[in-house]
Enzyme design. Structure first.
Site, PDB file in Angstrom:
ATOM      1  N   LYS A  93      41.324  41.218  22.449  1.00  0.00           N
ATOM      2  CA  LYS A  93      42.080  42.371  22.956  1.00  0.00           C
ATOM      3  C   LYS A  93      43.300  42.608  22.069  1.00  0.00           C
ATOM      4  O   LYS A  93      43.934  41.648  21.620  1.00  0.00           O
ATOM      5  CB  LYS A  93      42.517  42.086  24.406  1.00  0.00           C
ATOM      6  CG  LYS A  93      43.182  43.262  25.107  1.00  0.00           C
ATOM      7  CD  LYS A  93      43.506  42.906  26.560  1.00  0.00           C
ATOM      8  CE  LYS A  93      44.136  44.067  27.312  1.00  0.00           C
ATOM      9  NZ  LYS A  93      44.419  43.736  28.740  1.00  0.00           N
ATOM     10  N   SER A 103      42.680  46.987  32.122  1.00  0.00           N
ATOM     11  CA  SER A 103      43.028  47.491  30.803  1.00  0.00           C
ATOM     12  C   SER A 103      42.205  46.861  29.673  1.00  0.00           C
ATOM     13  O   SER A 103      42.166  47.401  28.575  1.00  0.00           O
ATOM     14  CB  SER A 103      44.505  47.266  30.538  1.00  0.00           C
ATOM     15  OG  SER A 103      44.794  45.876  30.484  1.00  0.00           O
ATOM     16  N   SER A 153      43.103  43.164  35.002  1.00  0.00           N
ATOM     17  CA  SER A 153      42.596  43.736  33.755  1.00  0.00           C
ATOM     18  C   SER A 153      41.493  42.958  33.038  1.00  0.00           C
ATOM     19  O   SER A 153      40.935  43.464  32.068  1.00  0.00           O
ATOM     20  CB  SER A 153      43.742  43.965  32.779  1.00  0.00           C
ATOM     21  OG  SER A 153      44.423  45.123  33.152  1.00  0.00           O
TER      22      SER A 153
END
Ligand code: GLN
Length: 486
Positions: free
Chosen positions: A80, A155, A179
Site C-alpha cells: 500500500k 482505503s 481499511s
C-alpha cells in the site's frame, strides 16, 4: 496450462521448494498479469516490474548457489502506498506527496527485505487512508475485479483488488477503522488487522496513530498467518509496539473449532445490514454450530456509539498528524505566495483533497479549546467504555462474529458525494480499532449478483491465533476460492 498467479503463496512456496518453478518464472507471471489486468483494475500507483524481474534473477542465482535459504525468498508482494520504501515514491495517493521519495524503509519493509521478497509496486488507496472506496485517491479510481462498476472498498482498495485479480500473490495494507478488512470483504479475499502494537508502525505514514495498524491481505488464511509471521514483532523505533515472544501463526491453524465459544453481538445484525449479507452470515453461524462451536447471542450495546467516537478520535489525530505537511518540510509547495502564511495556506489548500480537508477541519474543531470537553474528551471516555464492554465479552467468548460490512461492494460514484453515508459503511469495523483488538475478514459467500460477502471475526488482544484458526476452519469447510472466482 497452470496459471501460476492463481496459486496461493504457500502453494508457490511448495513449488519453489520442489524446483517445479523458478523465482523468475513466478515474477514474470505476475508481471504479465499486471500488463494484462492493470488497465482495467487500476490497482497500482507505481509499478516496479522491471526492478522485480532483475531482482528475481539475482535471487534465483543466489538460491542456486545456496547463498539464500529463506523459505519465502523470491515471493512477490505489493505494498500500500502509505508504507515507506527507500528510494521509491510514497504518495499516500495525495497530490501533497506526488513526488515524495522516501529516504528510508518502513520496519515491515526491512523485514520483507531480509526474507528476500520481491516488491511488484505501490498500491492505490484513499488519500492518506481516509475513505472506504479508494475513490478519494488523487490519481485514479481502482475497480473491483468482481465487477468493474463497483468500488473495491477502501482505503486499501488497491491492495485488495491487486490480490483478487492475481496481479500480486499477497499485499500489505493498513487499517485505522476497517481499511484492510472492508476491502478484503468487497474483493473476496482475506484481510487481517493485527492487535494494536503487534506490528511496527515505523514508516507507515500516520493517519490516526492510536488506531493505525499494518496487516496482510491474502488469498487465504494460511497466507495471512505466514505474512503475519513475517511482519509481527517488537521494534524499538515504534514505542507502541509490544515486546513479546515471536510466534508461528501457521501452527494455530488446526481446522478444529470444537468447544470454541463464539459470541454474536445482536446489534451487528440489526437495522442497516443488508438481508442477503445477514442470510449468508446466518448460514455461516449454523456451519460453526455444525462444526462443534458453542454459539451465543449477546448485546454489545456501546457499539452504537463507536462510529461517532471513531470519527472524532480519527479526525483529531489526523489533524495533528497532517500538520507536518506545510509546504516546507514535505511534499507539495504552491508555486506563488506573498508571505509565509500564504505559503502554508495555499500549499495545504492545493495539496490536499476534499475528504482530507474535511477531516482536518473536523479534527481541529473537536480539539479546539471551546469544544474539547464536549467532543474529544467525551470520545475518549466512550472509547474506554467500548474497551470495557469488549473485555467483558471476552470473559465469556473466545471470538466475536459479525459481518465485515453492512453491504457488498457498492457502485462507483454512489457514495463519494455523501461523506456521511460513506462513514456509515464503517459501522462493523471501527470498534475493533477503538479497542485495539485483532480482526480478520474472510469471504463466506456471494449475493445473488455474485458479489463477495465477508465475515469478521474479532479476538481478544494478541489472540490472533484464535481468530486465524476459526477463520481457517470455516475456509476449509466452505472452500470459497474453489467455488467462486472474480
Ligand atoms: N473508512 C474508514 C475511514 O475513512 C477507515 C479508514 C482506514 O481504516 N484507514 O476512516
Amino acid at each position: 496450462m497452470m496459471d501460476i498467479t492463481e496459486l496461493t503463496v504457500h502453494e508457490l512456496q511448495e513449488k519453489l521448494k520442489n524446483k517445479e518453478l523458478t523465482v523468475t518464472e513466478i515474477t514474470e507471471s505476475y508481471v504479465n498479469k499486471i500488463n494484462e489486468k492493470e488497465k482495467d483494475v487500476g490497482a497500482f500507483i507505481t509499478t516496479l516490474t522491471d526492478e522485480a524481474i532483475s531482482k528475481s534473477k539475482e535471487i534465483q542465482e543466489k538460491i542456486e548457489k545456496g547463498e539464500i535459504t529463506g523459505e519465502l525468498a523470491g515471493i512477490p508482494i505489493g505494498i500500500k502506498d502509505n508504507i515507506c520504501i527507500k528510494d521509491t515514491k510514497t504518495t499516500c495517493a495525495s497530490k501533497m506527496l506526488e513526488n515524495f521519495v522516501s529516504p528510508y524503509n518502513a520496519t515491515v519493509i526491512e523485514k520483507l527485505k531480509e526474507e528476500n521478497l520481491i516488491n511488484l509496486g505501490k498500491l492505490n488507496m484513499d488519500e492518506f487512508a481516509m475513505g472506504g472506496s479508494t475513490e478519494y485517491s488523487y490519481f485514479k479510481k481502482t475497480k473491483n475485479p468482481w465487477n468493474l462498476n463497483k468500488v473495491p472498498g477502501g482505503s486499501s482498495g488497491g491492495s485488495a483488488a491487486a490480490v483478487a485479480s492475481n496481479m500480486v500473490p499477497w499485499a500489505l495494507g493498513s487499517d485505522t477503522g476497517g481499511s484492510i478488512r472492508q476491502p478484503a470483504s468487497f474483493c473476496g479475499v482475506v484481510g487481517l488487522k493485527p492487535t494494536y502494537g503487534l506490528v511496527s508502525r515505523y514508516g507507515l505514514v500516520a493517519f490516526a496513530s492510536s488506531l493505525d495498524q499494518i496487516g496482510p491481505i491474502t488469498k487465504d488464511v494460511t497466507d495471512s498467518a505466514m505474512l503475519l509471521n513475517l511482519i509481527a514483532g517488537h521494534d524499538e523505533k515504534d514505542t507502541t509496539s509490544e515486546d513479546m515472544p515471536k510466534k508461528d501463526y501457521t501452527k494455530a491453524l488446526k481446522n478444529d473449532v470444537r468447544g470454541l465459544k463464539i459470541g454474536i453481538p445482536k446489534e451487528f445484525f440489526g437495522e442497516g445490514i443488508n438481508e442477503e449479507v445477514k442470510q449468508v452470515l446466518e448460514n455461516t453461524i449454523q456451519e460453526y454450530k455444525n462444526l462443534g462451536a458453542e454459539v451465543e447471542e449477546f448485546s454489545l450495546d456501546v457499539a452504537q456509539y463507536s462510529l461517532a467516537t471513531y470519527y472524532i478520535i480519527a479526525c483529531a489525530e489526523a489533524s495533528s498528524n497532517l500538520g507536518r505537511f506545510d509546504g516546507i518540510r514535505y511534499g507539495y509547495r504552491t508555486p506563488e505566495f506573498k508571505n509565509l502564511k500564504e505559503l502554508y495556506k495555499k500549499s495545504r489548500s492545493e495539496g490536499f483533497g476534499e475528504e482530507v480537508k474535511r477531516r482536518i477541519i473536523l479534527g481541529t474543531y473537536v480539539l479546539s479549546s471551546g469544544y474539547y470537553d464536549a467532543y474529544y474528551k467525551k470520545a475518549q471516555q466512550v472509547r474506554t467504555l467500548v474497551m470495557n464492554e469488549f473485555n467483558k465479552a471476552f470473559e465469556k467468548y473466545d471470538v466475536i462474529l459479525t459481518p465485515t460490512s453492512p453491504t457488498v461492494a457498492f457502485d462507483i460514484g454512489s457514495k463519494s458525494d455523501n461523506p456521511l453515508e460513506m462513514y456509515l459503511a464503517d459501522i462493523c469495523t471501527v470498534s475493533v480499532n477503538i479497542a485495539g483488538l485483532p480482526g480478520i475478514s474472510i469471504p463466506v459467500g456471494v449475493d445473488k449478483k455474485g458479489m463477495p460477502i465477508g465475515m469478521q471475526l474479532i479476538g481478544n488482544k494478541f489472540q490472533e491465533e484464535t481468530i486465524l484458526n476459526a477463520a481457517y476452519t470455516m475456509e476449509q469447510k466452505i472452500k470459497f476460492r474453489e467455488n467462486h472466482k472474480a
